[in-house]
Design a protein around this motif. Structure first.
Motif, PDB file in Angstrom:
ATOM      1  N   ALA A  81       7.360  -5.012  -2.909  1.00 27.19           N
ATOM      2  CA  ALA A  81       6.618  -4.641  -3.946  1.00 27.19           C
ATOM      3  C   ALA A  81       5.200  -4.442  -3.419  1.00 27.19           C
ATOM      4  CB  ALA A  81       6.484  -5.475  -5.012  1.00 27.19           C
ATOM      5  N   GLY A  82       4.509  -5.421  -2.761  1.00 26.57           N
ATOM      6  CA  GLY A  82       3.305  -5.361  -1.936  1.00 26.57           C
ATOM      7  C   GLY A  82       3.135  -3.987  -1.071  1.00 26.57           C
ATOM      8  N   ALA A  83       4.021  -3.908  -0.054  1.00 27.01           N
ATOM      9  CA  ALA A  83       4.304  -3.073   0.853  1.00 27.01           C
ATOM     10  C   ALA A  83       4.321  -1.430   0.293  1.00 27.01           C
ATOM     11  CB  ALA A  83       5.460  -3.111   1.941  1.00 27.01           C
ATOM     12  N   LEU A  84       5.118  -1.431  -0.764  1.00 25.46           N
ATOM     13  CA  LEU A  84       5.325  -0.336  -1.487  1.00 25.46           C
ATOM     14  C   LEU A  84       4.054   0.367  -2.063  1.00 25.46           C
ATOM     15  CD1 LEU A  84       7.817   1.700  -1.681  1.00 25.46           C
ATOM     16  CD2 LEU A  84       8.579   0.352  -3.646  1.00 25.46           C
ATOM     17  N   SER A  85       3.352  -0.717  -2.988  1.00 27.46           N
ATOM     18  CA  SER A  85       2.110  -0.413  -3.312  1.00 27.46           C
ATOM     19  C   SER A  85       1.112   0.441  -2.525  1.00 27.46           C
ATOM     20  CB  SER A  85       1.387  -1.668  -3.956  1.00 27.46           C
ATOM     21  OG  SER A  85       2.216  -2.183  -5.006  1.00 27.46           O
ATOM     22  N   SER A  86       1.036  -0.361  -1.261  1.00 23.97           N
ATOM     23  CA  SER A  86       0.373   0.057  -0.304  1.00 23.97           C
ATOM     24  C   SER A  86       0.401   1.641   0.118  1.00 23.97           C
ATOM     25  CB  SER A  86      -0.190  -0.829   0.721  1.00 23.97           C
ATOM     26  OG  SER A  86       1.089  -0.938   1.623  1.00 23.97           O
ATOM     27  N   VAL A  87       1.952   1.877   0.384  1.00 22.72           N
ATOM     28  CA  VAL A  87       2.323   3.283   0.694  1.00 22.72           C
ATOM     29  C   VAL A  87       1.999   4.198  -0.320  1.00 22.72           C
ATOM     30  CG1 VAL A  87       4.380   4.431   1.160  1.00 22.72           C
ATOM     31  CG2 VAL A  87       4.072   2.237   2.238  1.00 22.72           C
ATOM     32  N   LEU A  88       2.175   3.960  -1.513  1.00 26.80           N
ATOM     33  CA  LEU A  88       1.971   4.732  -2.820  1.00 26.80           C
ATOM     34  C   LEU A  88       0.736   5.126  -3.210  1.00 26.80           C
ATOM     35  CD1 LEU A  88       4.719   3.516  -5.203  1.00 26.80           C
ATOM     36  CD2 LEU A  88       4.973   5.324  -3.763  1.00 26.80           C
ATOM     37  N   GLY A  89      -0.306   3.916  -2.740  1.00 25.39           N
ATOM     38  CA  GLY A  89      -1.663   4.161  -2.921  1.00 25.39           C
ATOM     39  C   GLY A  89      -2.120   4.501  -4.407  1.00 25.39           C
ATOM     40  N   ASP A  90      -3.115   5.588  -4.291  1.00 28.22           N
ATOM     41  CA  ASP A  90      -3.593   6.076  -5.936  1.00 28.22           C
ATOM     42  C   ASP A  90      -2.810   7.499  -6.138  1.00 28.22           C
ATOM     43  OD1 ASP A  90      -5.029   3.836  -5.975  1.00 28.22           O
ATOM     44  OD2 ASP A  90      -6.762   4.971  -4.751  1.00 28.22           O
ATOM     45  N   ALA A  91      -1.518   7.770  -5.737  1.00 29.51           N
ATOM     46  CA  ALA A  91      -0.872   8.831  -5.901  1.00 29.51           C
ATOM     47  C   ALA A  91      -0.810   8.924  -7.635  1.00 29.51           C
ATOM     48  CB  ALA A  91       0.453   9.055  -5.236  1.00 29.51           C
TER      49      ALA A  91
END
Lengths: 138, 140
Positions: A81-91
């Motif tokens: 979840a944490g890693a994915l949040s940083s990949v998705l950013g503010d899209a």
């Protein structure tokens, strides 16, 4: 007496420029589009009535050994979840597509924590599946 | 009298063949790398801890096991489940009422799970997963 040496000029043939440009274009297309998860061994489940999927921001996979990967790198479901949040950013919503490739023999204990992590990160989940052939037998 | 003109053979330059082969390799590589993928988009509410037990009990509950699908306590097979979930969701108009709580047995295979979730979404349900939270208790 010194004899002047003749200067030799080396020029790049201009007719090759088209080829070079074309190759560079293809090189960057591959870099932009291909995410290297080709080493992950998995087989998709089959399902009828599925659609073409739009380009993803991230790809999560569960392989035949039931290990979890984010964009080709192994990761534990707890960290996903944490890693994915940083990949998705503010899209913005609607452009946060996350492809989920689950091996067809995976069980709920493998894929449910992954789905929960994608949901927690605010990803737009897209299950990658194979279209099921509808039998035409009467 | 007509005189036949001798045909002249023109060989393509051999130096270009390696370029042509290289470009063909790249073309097939690109075709393989950017294969379009097919899938099923799924809308899931954001994960949160279960707080309102009373509110959740009003929702439609589906349990999935490797052999059956249980809808509000009745075990069914997929065709009957499809008919019943469609009927149950047809009457509901509010988003909050269309929430379907799905609980899966740990050994439920993915193909069964995805089929059931597709049926729920096609019936207009909002899929919500109910998962058992992991707790580690140390006994001294």
């Amino acid at each position: 007496m010194k004899l002047p040496r003749k200067k030799l000029t080396a020029s790049v043939p201009a007719f090759a420029m088209g080829d070079i440009g074309f190759l560079l274009l293809i090189f960057f297309v591959i870099l932009a589009r291909a995410q290297d998860d080709s080493h992950i061994q998995w087989q998709p489940a089959k399902l009828a009535d599925i659609k073409m999927a739009a380009a993803p921001l991230a790809t999560v996979a569960i392989d035949s050994g039931f290990k979890t990967y984010l964009d080709g790198k192994e990761i534990s479901p707890d960290e996903l979840a944490g890693a994915l949040s940083s990949v998705l950013g503010d899209a913005p919503s609607g452009q946060r597509n996350v492809f989920l490739k689950v091996h067809k023999e995976a069980k709920a204990s493998h894929f449910e924590p992954v789905i929960a992590a994608i949901s927690e990160a605010g990803g737009d989940l897209v299950h990658i599946l194979e279209p099921e052939e509808i039998s035409t037998n009467p | 009298m007509k005189l036949k003109r001798g045909k002249m053979l023109v060989d393509p330059p051999a130096s270009a063949s390696s370029d042509i082969a290289f470009i063909l390799i790249i073309f097939f590589l690109v075709c393989a790398a950017v294969q379009p993928e097919t899938g099923l988009a799924q809308v899931l509410p954001k994960t949160e801890e279960k707080k309102e037990q009373r509110e959740q009990s009003k929702n439609i509950e589906v349990s999935i096991t490797p052999t059956s699908i249980v809808l509000n306590g009745s075990p069914l097979q997929l065709p009957e489940f499809t008919r019943r979930i469609n009927a149950a969701l047809q009457k509901k108009t509010r988003d909050a009422d269309r929430i379907v709580v799905v609980k899966s047995a740990p050994n439920t295979p993915y193909p069964i799970w995805i089929r059931v979730s597709q049926v729920i979404e096609q019936a207009g349900g909002i899929l919500t997963l109910e998962m058992e939270s992991k707790r580690t208790i140390t006994v001294e």
